[in-house]
Design a protein around this motif. Structure first.
Motif, mmCIF file in Angstrom:
data_model
loop_
_atom_site.group_PDB
_atom_site.id
_atom_site.type_symbol
_atom_site.label_atom_id
_atom_site.label_comp_id
_atom_site.label_asym_id
_atom_site.label_seq_id
_atom_site.Cartn_x
_atom_site.Cartn_y
_atom_site.Cartn_z
ATOM 1 N N TYR A 492 66.518 57.699 52.246
ATOM 2 C CA TYR A 492 66.426 58.129 53.612
ATOM 3 C C TYR A 492 65.112 58.701 54.063
ATOM 4 C CZ TYR A 492 71.297 56.573 54.605
ATOM 5 O OH TYR A 492 72.393 55.702 54.584
ATOM 6 N N GLU A 495 63.030 56.078 55.666
ATOM 7 C CA GLU A 495 63.530 55.497 57.021
ATOM 8 C C GLU A 495 64.986 55.502 56.908
ATOM 9 O OE1 GLU A 495 62.770 51.318 57.093
ATOM 10 O OE2 GLU A 495 63.588 50.701 55.185
ATOM 11 N N ASN A 496 65.456 55.507 58.082
ATOM 12 C CA ASN A 496 66.942 55.504 58.434
ATOM 13 C C ASN A 496 67.472 54.051 58.228
ATOM 14 O OD1 ASN A 496 69.606 56.049 59.502
ATOM 15 N ND2 ASN A 496 69.222 56.775 61.335
ATOM 16 N N LYS A 498 69.198 50.613 57.569
ATOM 17 C CA LYS A 498 70.318 49.896 58.425
ATOM 18 C C LYS A 498 71.716 49.579 57.553
ATOM 19 C CE LYS A 498 66.640 47.663 60.997
ATOM 20 N NZ LYS A 498 65.864 46.145 61.140
ATOM 21 N N GLY A 525 69.676 60.527 68.120
ATOM 22 C CA GLY A 525 70.198 59.039 67.653
ATOM 23 C C GLY A 525 69.582 58.757 66.331
ATOM 24 N N THR A 526 69.095 57.638 66.370
ATOM 25 C CA THR A 526 68.409 56.897 64.914
ATOM 26 C C THR A 526 67.191 57.859 64.678
ATOM 27 O OG1 THR A 526 67.270 55.285 66.228
ATOM 28 C CG2 THR A 526 69.657 54.786 65.270
ATOM 29 N N ARG A 527 66.672 58.727 65.671
ATOM 30 C CA ARG A 527 65.474 59.260 64.993
ATOM 31 C C ARG A 527 65.885 60.494 63.934
ATOM 32 N NH1 ARG A 527 62.996 61.032 70.701
ATOM 33 N NH2 ARG A 527 65.258 61.258 71.248
ATOM 34 N N HIS A 529 69.040 61.465 60.701
ATOM 35 C CA HIS A 529 70.186 60.922 60.027
ATOM 36 C C HIS A 529 70.798 62.203 59.051
ATOM 37 C CE1 HIS A 529 72.988 58.493 57.307
ATOM 38 N NE2 HIS A 529 72.290 59.289 56.190
#
Length: 561
Positions: A492, A495-496, A498, A525-527, A529
């Motif tokens: 992680y 990147e977040n 999928k 949001g997805t910015r 985790h």
């Protein structure tokens, strides 16, 4: 008259400084000169068709070990479809075997040997003004119906006389820019062609500063200096580094190949204060075995290199890229094992494990028989065996190289590799075991996804735990849980993802706790985790704030469950 200077680069992000320099040096004939760049991934038929469509009167190829095989195929085909086009070669891969190439390819007009600017200018004069015969063009080996002719070598060029080669930067978007502030090398490393030309020449600093400002104003992503040992002259290096520091645009990265043992206190203090990510240093270690270093005619104070690299690493501002070469004389498997561990302990951002290339024109090429060098007949002439290293050992080192590239140099497995290093207590043995695992499970030669690499490493760790391959006797479940937490963090950090890793802790029982602890970050949001680890810690990964060297997200500790 149309003359096409052609480059076939190793990757799309690369460019070929040589052809841009040649065109810039021939300003008075620039309307007759066209540049054509391709990559080794282009289909030969595509390159052939494109050159045919351009219909040149003459074409020249810039030749290196990575493209010469393609060039030799192309020139045969070009002669068939454009029989009246004059074909020329130049570059390090053909400069030391020009006559042999002309005998092999009778339709080849000739080879520009060594430094090319003045030779190409005189060749253009031959074609356009007709005032210069081929026999008068310096640094040229050519053939006609009377045979093969080798012209005299011309004087070396003052580097400041070469015009700045860059104008329109749009074509270089998302590509590396190559730049030269010095030419030649003062050292005599036996495996390197740069050692053949001893005379060092430096570009005028006023010109250099003006040209660097051109790149800075346009905020190019990376400028890579091709100087063989950038810091060999302290005054020159410091002036450039200080100018870049003073005019830093916050975006451009500058790459330099240096000798770490030449770094002095003033240079080190500068490295400790510049913007993180401004500079990138490549340091050729090659071996830490003193007998090897002496035999390859290399000058290096390993203890000074070690101290300098550690100090720069401690500053946390400079990406360091350290090189090793396998297959050097006097270096056996155990000796290379030791050299690898020495360099790995310095924690460079990248560790390049390369293999000796027996280049025509180098001293090591002349010594091949004495050293028992067995190497590939075709480029890149890589070593297969030596008096000290068997082919089986070279093959095993290839496996180690692959694992280092995938797991270390990718920068995507930092946390788990530190734990694995602690458990193995021998970095080389860790990557050797990984390579063996890939071979046994037939994982080589496949295009694994990023997530698959994590899963393979997880399976490797489970096998190590099961077979008690780690050095310490601990509760195996606890060891595995720590490794899995490290894998999840590594996954992680970049990147977040999928899809969730199969080795990650089920987050369902912790939904409310996660919601409470990360309430202040929901709008992102997805910015971001949030992840609960097996140890009970809750961490947030913030992708808005990345480390300038590793490109990893910032980790924020939120609490425990």
């Amino acid at each position: 008259m149309k003359f096409i200077l052609t480059a076939i680069n190793a990757k799309y992000i690369h460019s070929n400084l040589a052809i841009y320099d040649l065109k810039a040096y021939c300003q008075q004939y620039k309307e007759h000169i066209e540049l054509a760049e391709y990559t080794i991934n282009h289909n030969i038929e595509y390159i052939l068709a494109d050159l045919y469509r351009k219909n040149p009167d003459a074409v020249a190829f810039s030749c290196y070990i990575w493209n010469i095989a393609i060039v030799e195929v192309l020139i045969r085909e070009i002669y068939k479809v454009l029989p009246d086009t004059k074909i020329w070669l130049g570059g390090p891969e053909v400069s030391y075997r020009a006559e042999a190439l002309l005998k092999q390819h009778p339709y080849l007009q000739g080879v520009m040997v060594g430094e090319g600017e003045q030779a190409f200018l005189q060749l253009m004069e031959h074609y356009i003004t007709k005032n210069r015969a081929l026999c008068e063009v310096q640094n040229l080996v050519y053939q006609d119906n009377k045979g093969i002719h080798k012209n005299k070598q011309g004087p070396l060029l003052a580097l400041s006389e070469v015009p700045f080669p860059y104008e329109d930067m749009e074509k270089f978007e998302n590509r590396i820019i190559y730049y030269e502030s010095s030419r030649g090398c003062p050292y005599s490393c036996s495996y390197c062609l740069s050692s053949v030309e001893k005379k060092l020449r430096f570009r005028n600093l006023e010109l250099v500063e003006k040209e660097l400002q051109f790149f800075l104003d346009r905020k190019v992503k990376q400028v890579k200096f091709v100087d063989r040992t950038f810091n060999v002259w302290h005054t020159h290096a410091m002036a450039i580094w200080q100018y870049i520091e003073k005019h830093d645009n916050g975006v451009t990265n500058f790459h330099f190949e240096i000798a770490a043992d030449l770094m002095d206190e003033e240079e080190l203090r500068l490295m400790e204060r510049v913007r993180p990510g401004l500079f990138q240093l490549e340091i050729g270690v090659q071996s830490t075995n003193p007998a090897v270093i002496r035999e390859i005619r290399r000058k290096m104070d390993w203890e000074k290199v070690r101290q300098v690299v550690r100090r720069i690493h401690a500053g946390g501002r400079i990406h360091q890229h350290l090189d090793l070469i396998a297959g050097l004389p006097f270096e056996n498997y155990d000796s290379f094992h030791h050299s690898f561990n020495d360099v790995y302990a310095l924690e460079p951002e990248q560790l390049q494990l390369g293999f000796l290339k027996v280049l025509k024109g180098s001293y090591i090429y002349d010594m091949a028989e004495e050293y028992g060098l067995v190497y590939r007949e075709r480029p890149p002439y890589e070593v297969l065996a030596t008096n000290w290293l068997s082919y089986e050992e070279v093959r095993r080192l290839k496996g180690v190289e692959n694992m280092v590239e995938v797991y270390y140099n990718s920068g995507q497995f930092g946390n788990v590799l530190k734990l694995l290093f602690y458990k193995f207590q021998d970095a080389f043995r860790l990557y050797e075991c990984l390579a063996e695992y890939y071979e046994v499970h037939r994982l080589n030669g496949k295009n694994h996804s990023r997530m698959a690499r994590y899963e393979i490493l997880h399976d490797f760790i489970k096998e190590c735990v099961k077979e008690y391959r780690f050095r310490a006797v601990e509760d195996t479940g606890n060891v595995l849980e720590k490794m899995e937490d490290a894998l999840v963090c590594d996954c992680y950090l970049r990147e977040n993802c999928k899809s969730r890793p199969r080795f990650a802790l089920d987050q369902a029982p912790y939904k409310e706790k996660i919601r409470t602890l990360s309430a202040n970050f929901y709008s992102l949001g997805t910015r971001v985790h949030t992840e609960v680890l097996r140890c009970g810690e809750v961490w947030l990964f913030d992708y808005r704030d990345r480390d300038p060297l590793s490109r990893n997200a910032r980790m924020v500790f939120l609490g425990r469950v």
